[in-house]
Scaffold this active site. Structure first.
Site, short mmCIF file in Angstrom:
data_model
loop_
_atom_site.label_atom_id
_atom_site.label_comp_id
_atom_site.label_asym_id
_atom_site.label_seq_id
_atom_site.Cartn_x
_atom_site.Cartn_y
_atom_site.Cartn_z
N HIS A 255 0.77 -1.29 0.21
CA HIS A 255 0.05 0.00 -0.37
C HIS A 255 1.09 1.14 0.37
CE1 HIS A 255 -3.53 2.34 0.85
NE2 HIS A 255 -2.86 3.24 1.81
N ASP A 367 -7.66 1.49 2.04
CA ASP A 367 -7.21 3.12 3.46
C ASP A 367 -7.79 3.69 3.58
OD1 ASP A 367 -5.70 3.74 5.27
OD2 ASP A 367 -4.36 4.65 4.10
ZN LIG Z 1 -3.31 4.88 2.85
#
Ligand SMILES: [Zn+2]
Length: 1002
Positions: A255, A367
């Site tokens: 990520h 996220d």
């Molecule tokens: Zn992030």
């Protein structure tokens, strides 16, 4: 002899790190190190390789914050090492987790990248048979931005110059592969034994096996005894998983925040380092699968590191490197406007399709800070089938009840969704992670598949060979979840087949944390909102000019500008949660984007203007002041607006101001507060008895954890009302307005409250010189109505949220996001607050002594968090908002567009609209030429009020055919609904909140 598992555990706890891991490299040889410190920003690879290097040594300080140092590492391979596996070990000398440390990328002398370096990943391979070593490392001294500490490190312009790292190691080493495997065996079995309950048979047996294996090792000859120890461990590793064991699809991932505690330019390098690691790992491990989201990041590799891109492309073709997500970036989804949210998918999916021939099926947003209820329809219309997120596990109040579910959006679209129970998007596949996934999987009674993204994100380099060693050993291992490395698509297909009647979650996935991100860094919010509306105007007028006058359509400019705006919607840029450097660049970018779009609009309107005189241009989807929607004409006659001063009713000394335009009458007290707003149609005052509108309120705003991200509920416990005014005067520069000046500390608030001729909205333009820190500024309107829910605009519709706090789920929504409007109503009467750049709001209600209910709507205007950007929000701001009394949802929709799309003036008699819609509830969100540059006209409409709608849609140009298409402008399979219509005059039916995209062939 008694058996003591604690003794074994402690024995392994010592020997594994202190003796066994170091024995993986039984012989080392120091490399000769030279360095070149780059002056300023990063340089091209060729320049780095050709630079003038100076001698240096291990232990030397290097790297001021944000600087680049090139290291040259050389050695002659010792003669007696020939035929052995070798590798280079480099410790750039930093600590800290992924994304918070020094990072490097190794290169061969010819400039081809080898792999990335990071504190968690310190090795570079050596080609077999090498006799001489010569490698280069481009090292980035990215500083650690310590949580919650205001710092000047967050911008290269303010960071200090002193070096912040020391080179910790630079060695050539022999690898003992068998010891490396032994370490992996112990790692997996030791962790598994730790994870199993103390009274578990398998756990007890594992400790005994580990004890036997440790006994088999001669610590003076680890290399010579590793095989014997492995044979003992092999028996335990061969025991198969339980028949009902939890099944985990492990997907390699990293990520990488596109900007956050580092600037965009560093992400370009982080992505190249991680991708280099990944393709290198794939060479050694053909079973490795890696999912990469964010088309922008692949586009960066393509542009800046073509040699890495070529390797990535090769692995994509091999099916190992898997593009996912279908979006340009992993954007915020609370704030992007309707069309922008659609374009995230359009540009993302187009990139993957054009570059790799892949039509991504899974939307990948682990996220982002909450997920809008408009997404299911957009995902479906983009041609994707699945959705993955992880962030909802960050909820501070309520535990989300499902991990696998159907997610239903505002229009009824449902998307099969997974929320990894492993509870991280950076798993290391440790036994703890594997067990947690099984333990937490909420749907395990009926489903048995979960996904675990594994790999270090944010520059940590992604998956490691240690993680892969765990995956191999846990594929079928008694006591563990079963791990299979697979593509996300394979997972989703299995998970869906396994659980087709999964439970349904209706509406938004509200994140019960990070609510301050709707407000932090107002200039970025404003830049986004303005850019979105300027893009609308630029496309509308460029299309009109192309169709009506054959003007050239600025395809390239629009494509580029959209991508810039989409990039800045990344989930740490638009939320205002990045370092000062990122924020400074974003402000400058929006300025530049605004200028370019104004230029495009001027050019198109110039091409459209013909005839005598001047006309008023209306880019909004509703007619106003006699000017048609999406066209231009002379403005109609308007009743005059007036302002008068009169003695306040019931007071001896106060005077009050009366604004009136024949449609709305508003009263402003001597203190500058609004005491009544009456629309003549209902005759009802929107403001509660003894209540006021436009009350500025200040709250202390220091959250417990994440300064720029969070506003914690206790902020409401303390408040300062700005009731005192420096001056309240009639504004001479508008037909009907009052100017109010207030001060607080060093801050000044100048507000113009005005009523334009023919307007339905009382507008407030607030100029603030904001000098407060860690303070929340709200503007409140106490309304005389009893609303159970508020309706906030989201993409292509609105979302309802309770105004009460019955349950913990309701109470947790104490700060909410709305786009251009927030509407509250009781049957028969409603009020809208519309704005030009505000997203955060809160709605509360009280029952008064007179028995009536006041619903208070507040706009969250400014915050001033100090971490990660210590200067957030300080300075000058202009914010516009308005109250619309007696408003239904349709009025809120219309006024929301209107305040964001001010009228323009153009030379000429007028512009005939390309498209006319005969139902104001059906809204044109975008008019453009097709992405494939065929010249087809694309029109996107939606049913905005939340009810079903029918509309006649007239095209004022020669259309030979029209089809309904998906977001990527491909015909929809069930598109025959249009076949009975003539292209230029369609009669369309919409479901509530349905989006329809029409593609006209000319
Ligand atoms: Zn992030």
């Amino acid at each position: 002899m008694h058996f003591d598992p604690v003794l074994v555990r402690r024995r392994l706890g010592r020997l594994l790190p202190e003796r066994l891991r170091p024995a993986v490299h039984p012989h080392t040889h120091a490399l000769t190190v030279e360095r070149y410190d780059v002056d300023g920003e990063p340089i091209p690879v060729a320049d780095g390789l050709a630079a003038g290097y100076q001698p240096t040594e291990v232990g030397a300080a290097w790297g001021s914050p944000w600087a680049t140092t090139w290291f040259k590492l050389t050695a002659e391979v010792p003669a007696d090492w020939s035929g052995q596996e070798l590798e280079i070990l480099v410790d750039l000398g930093s600590e800290g987790g992924p994304g918070f440390a020094a990072e490097g990328l190794g290169y061969r002398p010819d400039g081809t990248p080898i792999k990335g370096l990071h504190p968690y990943n310190q090795w570079l391979p050596v080609d077999p048979g090498s006799t001489n070593i010569e490698v280069y490392v481009e090292a980035a001294s990215n500083p650690q931005i310590t949580m919650r500490v205001p710092t000047l490190l967050g911008d290269v312009e303010t960071a200090p110059d002193e070096p912040i790292y020391r080179l910790g190691r630079a060695d050539l080493a022999v690898v003992d592969a068998e010891v490396r495997e032994l370490v992996a065996d112990f790692d997996v079995l030791g962790q598994l034994a730790e994870e199993l309950p103390a009274d578990d048979v398998r756990g007890a047996q594992l400790w005994a096996t580990i004890s036997d294996a440790l006994d088999a090792i001669d610590l003076h000859d680890i290399s010579g005894t590793a095989t014997k120890a492995r044979e003992i461990l092999a028996v335990a590793l061969a025991k198969p998983a339980n028949a009902s064991a939890h099944r985990l699809t492990a997907v390699g991932h990293a990520h990488i925040d596109s900007a956050w505690l580092w600037p965009l330019r560093e992400t370009v390098r982080k992505v190249a380092r991680t991708a280099s690691n990944v393709v290198q790992l794939m060479d050694d491990h053909p079973e490795m699968i890696f999912a990469m989201s964010q088309a922008q990041q692949l586009a960066w590799i393509e542009e800046h590191r073509p040699e890495v891109f070529a390797r990535v492309k090769e692995k994509i073709e091999a099916g190992q490197f898997v593009p996912v997500g279908g979006m340009w970036v992993e954007s915020d989804t609370n704030m992007p406007g309707s069309e922008a949210m659609a374009r995230q998918f359009i540009h993302g999916k187009r990139y993957f399709q054009e570059k790799f021939g892949i039509d991504t099926q899974e939307v990948w947003l682990p996220d982002s800070f909450g997920y809008s209820a408009a997404l299911p329809q957009l995902i479906k219309l983009s041609g994707s089938r699945w959705f993955l997120t992880q962030k909802i596990s960050w909820n501070k109040t309520n535990l989300f009840p499902h991990h696998t579910f159907w997610w239903e959006g505002i229009d009824g679209s449902r998307i099969f969704t997974h929320f990894p129970p492993v509870d991280t998007y950076n798993s290391d596949l440790s036994a703890g992670d594997l067990a947690r996934s099984a333990r937490q999987f909420a749907d395990k009674a009926r489903a048995n598949h979960a996904l675990a993204p594994f790999g270090y994100g944010d520059g940590g380099g992604g998956p490691t060979r240690e993680m892969l060693a765990r995956a191999v050993r846990t594929a079928d291992l008694e006591g563990s979840s079963r791990v299979a490395i697979e593509k996300p698509e394979a997972f989703f297909q299995k998970a869906h087949d396994d659980y087709p009647d999964a439970p349904v979650w209706w509406g938004e996935l509200y994140l019960e944390i990070h609510r301050g991100t709707y407000t932090s860094h107002a200039k970025i919010k404003q830049g986004n909102r303005r850019s979105e509306h300027l893009l609308r105007e630029a496309e509308l007028w460029a299309t009109t000019a192309a169709v009506q006058h054959g003007a050239e359509y600025p395809y390239d400019a629009l494509d580029r500008l959209w991508k810039v705006v989409l990039l800045n919607q990344f989930h740490d840029i638009l939320p205002g949660s990045s370092i000062a450097w990122v924020n400074r660049e974003a402000r400058a970018t929006y300025q530049q984007v605004g200028e370019e779009l104004e230029q495009l609009i001027t050019t198109s309107l110039g091409a459209l203007g013909s005839g005598e005189g001047q006309s008023t241009v209306n880019a909004a989807p509703h007619g106003r002041n006699g000017v048609p929607a999406l066209g231009a004409s002379a403005t109609g006659e308007a009743a005059p607006a007036t302002v008068t001063l009169r003695q306040a009713q019931g007071t001896a000394d106060g005077s009050e101001f009366l604004l009136d335009n024949g449609i709305v009458t508003a009263t402003i007290g001597a203190d500058g507060l609004i005491t009544s707003v009456v629309d003549h149609e209902t005759g009802r005052n929107a403001i509660a008895p003894n209540g006021v509108g436009n009350l500025l309120q200040l709250h202390p705003d220091v959250p417990n954890d994440w300064d720029a991200w969070d506003v914690d509920s206790f902020y409401r416990n303390t408040v300062v009302d700005l009731r005192g005014a420096e001056s309240v005067t009639v504004a001479e520069d508008v037909p009907a307005g009052v100017r109010v000046v207030r001060k607080h500390g060093d801050s000044t608030f100048t507000q113009l409250i005005s009523l334009a001729p023919s307007a339905r909205a009382l507008e407030i333009t607030t100029d603030v010189d904001w000098q407060e820190r860690e303070t929340f500024l709200k503007a409140g309107f106490e309304l005389d109505l009893r609303a159970e829910a508020s309706s906030s605009e989201t993409q292509f519709g609105h979302v309802k949220r309770p105004t009460h706090e019955n349950t913990s789920w309701d109470a947790a929504k104490f700060e909410i996001c709305a786009h251009r409007f927030l509407h509250v109503a009781e049957p028969g009467y409603g009020v809208a607050l519309v704005n030009d750049s505000t997203y955060g709001h809160d709605v509360t209600r009280t029952v008064r002594e007179d028995g009536g209910t006041s619903t208070t709507v507040r706009l969250s205007l400014l915050r001033a968090p100090r971490w990660p950007d210590p200067e957030t929000d300080l300075g000058q701001h202009r914010l516009r908002y308005a109250i619309v009394p007696g408003a239904e949802i349709a009025d809120a929709v219309r006024e929301g567009y209107a305040i964001n799309l001010p009228e323009r003036t153009v030379a000429g008699a007028g512009i005939e609209p390309l498209i006319t819609v005969d139902n104001p509830s059906v809204v044109v969100e975008s008019i453009k030429l097709a992405e494939d540059r065929s010249g087809d006209v694309v029109v996107r409409l939606y049913a905005a009020d939340g009810g079903r709608a029918t509309a006649g849609v007239h095209a004022a140009f020669d259309a030979t055919a029209v089809t309904t298409v998906d977001l990527l402008e491909r015909p929809l399979i069930d598109a025959d609904a249009l076949s009975s219509n003539t292209p230029a005059d369609l009669s369309l039916s919409f479901r509530p909140f349905q989006i329809l995209t029409l593609r006209y062939t000319r």
